[in-house]
Design a protein around this motif. Structure first.
Motif, PDB file in Angstrom:
ATOM      1  N   TYR A   7      -7.575 -13.223  10.936  1.00 42.22           N
ATOM      2  CA  TYR A   7      -7.800 -12.787  12.306  1.00 42.22           C
ATOM      3  C   TYR A   7      -7.121 -13.784  13.231  1.00 42.22           C
ATOM      4  O   TYR A   7      -7.235 -14.993  13.050  1.00 42.22           O
ATOM      5  CB  TYR A   7      -9.298 -12.744  12.613  1.00 42.22           C
ATOM      6  CG  TYR A   7      -9.590 -12.501  14.076  1.00 42.22           C
ATOM      7  CD1 TYR A   7      -9.742 -11.216  14.563  1.00 42.22           C
ATOM      8  CD2 TYR A   7      -9.682 -13.561  14.973  1.00 42.22           C
ATOM      9  CE1 TYR A   7      -9.983 -10.984  15.906  1.00 42.22           C
ATOM     10  CE2 TYR A   7      -9.921 -13.339  16.319  1.00 42.22           C
ATOM     11  CZ  TYR A   7     -10.077 -12.054  16.777  1.00 42.22           C
ATOM     12  OH  TYR A   7     -10.304 -11.837  18.105  1.00 42.22           O
ATOM     13  N   PHE A   8      -6.401 -13.264  14.207  1.00 40.19           N
ATOM     14  CA  PHE A   8      -5.871 -14.117  15.270  1.00 40.19           C
ATOM     15  C   PHE A   8      -5.769 -13.279  16.536  1.00 40.19           C
ATOM     16  O   PHE A   8      -5.909 -12.054  16.510  1.00 40.19           O
ATOM     17  CB  PHE A   8      -4.520 -14.739  14.890  1.00 40.19           C
ATOM     18  CG  PHE A   8      -3.411 -13.753  14.682  1.00 40.19           C
ATOM     19  CD1 PHE A   8      -2.548 -13.422  15.705  1.00 40.19           C
ATOM     20  CD2 PHE A   8      -3.227 -13.164  13.439  1.00 40.19           C
ATOM     21  CE1 PHE A   8      -1.534 -12.511  15.509  1.00 40.19           C
ATOM     22  CE2 PHE A   8      -2.211 -12.264  13.227  1.00 40.19           C
ATOM     23  CZ  PHE A   8      -1.363 -11.926  14.269  1.00 40.19           C
ATOM     24  N   GLN A   9      -5.557 -13.965  17.652  1.00 44.04           N
ATOM     25  CA  GLN A   9      -5.480 -13.294  18.944  1.00 44.04           C
ATOM     26  C   GLN A   9      -4.293 -13.822  19.716  1.00 44.04           C
ATOM     27  O   GLN A   9      -3.987 -15.018  19.664  1.00 44.04           O
ATOM     28  CB  GLN A   9      -6.757 -13.529  19.741  1.00 44.04           C
ATOM     29  CG  GLN A   9      -6.757 -12.847  21.092  1.00 44.04           C
ATOM     30  CD  GLN A   9      -8.106 -12.934  21.797  1.00 44.04           C
ATOM     31  OE1 GLN A   9      -9.088 -13.390  21.227  1.00 44.04           O
ATOM     32  NE2 GLN A   9      -8.152 -12.486  23.025  1.00 44.04           N
ATOM     33  N   ILE A  10      -3.619 -12.937  20.433  1.00 44.93           N
ATOM     34  CA  ILE A  10      -2.538 -13.340  21.333  1.00 44.93           C
ATOM     35  C   ILE A  10      -3.125 -13.388  22.741  1.00 44.93           C
ATOM     36  O   ILE A  10      -3.531 -12.358  23.282  1.00 44.93           O
ATOM     37  CB  ILE A  10      -1.356 -12.350  21.276  1.00 44.93           C
ATOM     38  CG1 ILE A  10      -0.733 -12.369  19.889  1.00 44.93           C
ATOM     39  CG2 ILE A  10      -0.326 -12.693  22.359  1.00 44.93           C
ATOM     40  CD1 ILE A  10       0.385 -11.374  19.693  1.00 44.93           C
ATOM     41  N   THR A  11      -3.188 -14.576  23.302  1.00 45.15           N
ATOM     42  CA  THR A  11      -3.707 -14.723  24.660  1.00 45.15           C
ATOM     43  C   THR A  11      -2.655 -14.263  25.670  1.00 45.15           C
ATOM     44  O   THR A  11      -2.922 -13.421  26.518  1.00 45.15           O
ATOM     45  CB  THR A  11      -4.093 -16.192  24.935  1.00 45.15           C
ATOM     46  OG1 THR A  11      -5.052 -16.584  23.942  1.00 45.15           O
ATOM     47  CG2 THR A  11      -4.699 -16.357  26.307  1.00 45.15           C
ATOM     48  N   THR A  12      -1.459 -14.844  25.565  1.00 47.31           N
ATOM     49  CA  THR A  12      -0.342 -14.465  26.429  1.00 47.31           C
ATOM     50  C   THR A  12       0.855 -14.217  25.544  1.00 47.31           C
ATOM     51  O   THR A  12       1.327 -15.135  24.861  1.00 47.31           O
ATOM     52  CB  THR A  12      -0.023 -15.579  27.439  1.00 47.31           C
ATOM     53  OG1 THR A  12      -1.211 -15.874  28.184  1.00 47.31           O
ATOM     54  CG2 THR A  12       1.084 -15.171  28.383  1.00 47.31           C
ATOM     55  N   ASN A  13       1.361 -13.002  25.543  1.00 43.11           N
ATOM     56  CA  ASN A  13       2.504 -12.647  24.705  1.00 43.11           C
ATOM     57  C   ASN A  13       3.759 -13.341  25.215  1.00 43.11           C
ATOM     58  O   ASN A  13       4.002 -13.404  26.413  1.00 43.11           O
ATOM     59  CB  ASN A  13       2.697 -11.126  24.714  1.00 43.11           C
ATOM     60  CG  ASN A  13       3.694 -10.680  23.688  1.00 43.11           C
ATOM     61  OD1 ASN A  13       3.646 -11.108  22.542  1.00 43.11           O
ATOM     62  ND2 ASN A  13       4.603  -9.816  24.086  1.00 43.11           N
ATOM     63  N   ASP A  73      -0.546  -9.013  25.546  1.00 37.57           N
ATOM     64  CA  ASP A  73      -1.603  -9.892  26.041  1.00 37.57           C
ATOM     65  C   ASP A  73      -2.980  -9.377  25.619  1.00 37.57           C
ATOM     66  O   ASP A  73      -3.285  -8.199  25.776  1.00 37.57           O
ATOM     67  CB  ASP A  73      -1.557  -9.989  27.567  1.00 37.57           C
ATOM     68  CG  ASP A  73      -0.336 -10.720  28.089  1.00 37.57           C
ATOM     69  OD1 ASP A  73       0.446 -11.249  27.266  1.00 37.57           O
ATOM     70  OD2 ASP A  73      -0.152 -10.760  29.318  1.00 37.57           O
ATOM     71  N   GLY A  74      -3.796 -10.246  25.059  1.00 30.84           N
ATOM     72  CA  GLY A  74      -5.156  -9.918  24.681  1.00 30.84           C
ATOM     73  C   GLY A  74      -5.320  -9.212  23.351  1.00 30.84           C
ATOM     74  O   GLY A  74      -6.435  -8.882  22.966  1.00 30.84           O
ATOM     75  N   ALA A  75      -4.225  -8.975  22.634  1.00 26.82           N
ATOM     76  CA  ALA A  75      -4.319  -8.270  21.350  1.00 26.82           C
ATOM     77  C   ALA A  75      -5.020  -9.134  20.303  1.00 26.82           C
ATOM     78  O   ALA A  75      -4.744 -10.317  20.170  1.00 26.82           O
ATOM     79  CB  ALA A  75      -2.931  -7.889  20.846  1.00 26.82           C
ATOM     80  N   GLN A  76      -5.939  -8.519  19.580  1.00 34.25           N
ATOM     81  CA  GLN A  76      -6.656  -9.179  18.485  1.00 34.25           C
ATOM     82  C   GLN A  76      -6.212  -8.527  17.185  1.00 34.25           C
ATOM     83  O   GLN A  76      -6.066  -7.313  17.116  1.00 34.25           O
ATOM     84  CB  GLN A  76      -8.159  -9.018  18.666  1.00 34.25           C
ATOM     85  CG  GLN A  76      -8.663  -9.614  19.958  1.00 34.25           C
ATOM     86  CD  GLN A  76     -10.085  -9.182  20.263  1.00 34.25           C
ATOM     87  OE1 GLN A  76     -10.714  -8.463  19.510  1.00 34.25           O
ATOM     88  NE2 GLN A  76     -10.592  -9.618  21.408  1.00 34.25           N
ATOM     89  N   PHE A  77      -5.990  -9.342  16.147  1.00 36.81           N
ATOM     90  CA  PHE A  77      -5.418  -8.874  14.896  1.00 36.81           C
ATOM     91  C   PHE A  77      -6.354  -9.147  13.714  1.00 36.81           C
ATOM     92  O   PHE A  77      -6.188 -10.141  13.021  1.00 36.81           O
ATOM     93  CB  PHE A  77      -4.083  -9.578  14.633  1.00 36.81           C
ATOM     94  CG  PHE A  77      -2.977  -9.193  15.579  1.00 36.81           C
ATOM     95  CD1 PHE A  77      -1.904  -8.449  15.122  1.00 36.81           C
ATOM     96  CD2 PHE A  77      -2.998  -9.590  16.899  1.00 36.81           C
ATOM     97  CE1 PHE A  77      -0.872  -8.100  15.975  1.00 36.81           C
ATOM     98  CE2 PHE A  77      -1.971  -9.245  17.758  1.00 36.81           C
ATOM     99  CZ  PHE A  77      -0.906  -8.497  17.298  1.00 36.81           C
TER     100      PHE A  77
END
Length: 85
Positions: A7-13, A73-77
């Motif tokens: 699991y990871f998250q992109i705060t700012t692409n 932005d804000g995507a969670q994986f």
């Protein structure tokens, strides 16, 4: 056989435009076929994601279900993959 859940998250692409690469998997894929990962892009729209771990690689490249770039932005994986070592 190795199964990974990550699991990871992109705060700012940033400037990515092709795929998201997750490196540093615990083992290299030494199977006879490329392996796949499956997940969902949470936090944005819930679209299905696919990943590929090529033979000889310890990196998972990730795209949306339609091969589009998944980063935003804000995507969670949340994803899971199984491969052979």
């Amino acid at each position: 056989m190795v199964q990974i859940v990550f699991y990871f998250q992109i705060t700012t692409n940033g400037t990515g435009a092709s795929f998201v690469a997750v490196g540093g998997l615990p083992f290299t894929n030494n199977g006879t076929l490329a392996s796949i990962a499956i997940g969902r892009r949470d936090g944005v729209d819930g679209k299905l994601m696919q990943g590929k771990i090529s033979i000889g690689a310890a990196t998972c490249n990730i795209w949306l279900y339609d091969n589009a770039y998944p980063g935003t932005d804000g995507a969670q994986f949340p994803m899971v993959a199984t491969y052979y070592v």
